[in-house]
Design a protein around this motif. Sequence first.
Motif, PDB file in Angstrom:
ATOM      1  N   GLY A   1      24.507  53.567  23.522  1.00 41.10           N
ATOM      2  CA  GLY A   1      23.084  53.351  23.344  1.00 41.10           C
ATOM      3  C   GLY A   1      22.338  54.676  23.295  1.00 41.10           C
ATOM      4  N   THR A   2      21.072  54.620  22.979  1.00 44.22           N
ATOM      5  CA  THR A   2      20.273  55.830  22.805  1.00 44.22           C
ATOM      6  C   THR A   2      20.105  56.562  24.132  1.00 44.22           C
ATOM      7  N   PRO A   3      20.512  57.835  24.203  1.00 35.63           N
ATOM      8  CA  PRO A   3      20.327  58.579  25.445  1.00 35.63           C
ATOM      9  C   PRO A   3      18.849  58.837  25.709  1.00 35.63           C
ATOM     10  N   ASP A   4      18.450  58.723  26.975  1.00 37.54           N
ATOM     11  CA  ASP A   4      17.055  59.008  27.341  1.00 37.54           C
ATOM     12  C   ASP A   4      16.784  60.504  27.394  1.00 37.54           C
ATOM     13  N   GLY A   5      17.834  61.273  27.641  1.00 38.20           N
ATOM     14  CA  GLY A   5      17.668  62.721  27.761  1.00 38.20           C
ATOM     15  C   GLY A   5      19.025  63.390  27.867  1.00 38.20           C
ATOM     16  N   ILE A   6      19.018  64.664  28.182  1.00 36.57           N
ATOM     17  CA  ILE A   6      20.250  65.446  28.196  1.00 36.57           C
ATOM     18  C   ILE A   6      21.219  64.956  29.266  1.00 36.57           C
ATOM     19  N   ASP A   7      20.712  64.383  30.367  1.00 39.52           N
ATOM     20  CA  ASP A   7      21.629  63.900  31.409  1.00 39.52           C
ATOM     21  C   ASP A   7      22.504  62.759  30.886  1.00 39.52           C
ATOM     22  N   ASP A   8      21.909  61.846  30.122  1.00 42.10           N
ATOM     23  CA  ASP A   8      22.697  60.760  29.524  1.00 42.10           C
ATOM     24  C   ASP A   8      23.727  61.313  28.550  1.00 42.10           C
ATOM     25  N   LEU A   9      23.330  62.278  27.761  1.00 43.95           N
ATOM     26  CA  LEU A   9      24.254  62.859  26.782  1.00 43.95           C
ATOM     27  C   LEU A   9      25.379  63.607  27.480  1.00 43.95           C
ATOM     28  N   ARG A  10      25.058  64.320  28.536  1.00 38.85           N
ATOM     29  CA  ARG A  10      26.088  65.038  29.302  1.00 38.85           C
ATOM     30  C   ARG A  10      27.099  64.071  29.899  1.00 38.85           C
TER      31      ARG A  10
ATOM     32  N   LEU B   1      31.007  64.345  29.391  1.00 41.93           N
ATOM     33  CA  LEU B   1      31.889  64.648  30.518  1.00 41.93           C
ATOM     34  C   LEU B   1      32.717  63.444  30.968  1.00 41.93           C
ATOM     35  N   ASP B   2      32.139  62.244  30.881  1.00 42.82           N
ATOM     36  CA  ASP B   2      32.831  61.064  31.400  1.00 42.82           C
ATOM     37  C   ASP B   2      33.560  60.262  30.323  1.00 42.82           C
ATOM     38  N   ASP B   3      33.174  60.423  29.084  1.00 45.00           N
ATOM     39  CA  ASP B   3      33.776  59.641  27.995  1.00 45.00           C
ATOM     40  C   ASP B   3      34.052  60.536  26.791  1.00 45.00           C
ATOM     41  N   GLY B   4      34.451  61.773  27.084  1.00 47.06           N
ATOM     42  CA  GLY B   4      34.623  62.764  26.037  1.00 47.06           C
ATOM     43  C   GLY B   4      35.682  62.410  25.009  1.00 47.06           C
TER      44      GLY B   4
END
Length: 325
Positions: free
Chosen positions: A67-76, A80-83
Amino acid sequence: MAADDRNRIANGYRRFAEVEAAETSPLYARLALAVADDPDVLAFLGGLPAGKRQPNLLFAAARFLHGTPDGIDDLRRAVLDDGDRLRSTMQARATQTNEAARCAALLPLLAAIAGPLALIEVGASAGLCLYPDRYSYDYDGVRVGAQSPVHLRCTTTGGLPVPSRLPEVVARTGIDLNPLDPADEDTRDWLRALIWPGPAAEDRLARLEAATAIAAREPARMLTGHLLVRLPEAVASAPPGATVVVFHTAVLPYVPGAERAAFTEMVRDLPVRWVAQEGTGALPDVEALAPGEARGRFLLSLDGRPVAWTAPHGGRIDWFAGTMA
């Protein structure tokens, strides 16, 4: 990853934020600026092939999976967790954005070419730009074509020669390394993920649904393979008596420089009309003939002659005054 490589990726994301996304997708602009300063995300991108590092591919893959990330934390977290899944998605897919609204810029040229027309789209994706005669248009209040579920509104300047009719299209052929099936739901999900979140997203999503429905009902002929290999075949197989029009929108930046030069030489030598709608640097010889600056816009050209600046996702044409199609 070498420092030069990291800086090159970061600068590309900053340019994307400042030039391409600032107005059309403020969220993507913020994300791109944050990525440019994030060592973990830059390291992830550095592990991908050079052609798979672009912002719109990263953001689309993240949206497709999470889904659409709200910000850089979601993208990170996605990195990092689903690379592994994110990496495989980016490697398996491409930024095959298919924006039917670009047909509003193509139509004035296509309608001025003696028909009937055999259309060949290079880099066709799902082929949604192969149906300009199935859409309806509004140029500053002047309507063209019977009302269609895909109705394209366009603001113009410079005395655009608004066509009085739709072209007669007798053949539709797309060429792509990985053609997409507009009737396939996974394809539609990916095309939805490619639409940038922003003020125009709702309209673009509705247009995508309507255009894929048209394309699914009337499938175009799709050729899988390299443009240099398949284009002569596509031209040779056009119906007798038809004017062959080769066109492409936002495709050449994904074609390596030597192949791009070979393509432009080929298309100039073929018995076809050539319509291009490309961003800055894609066709430098053509761009050198255009007035003004190209920042954030596409250049529309006919047979190597520039005729207008256009909005990348449709909706605006700045015609070069005095230019005739």
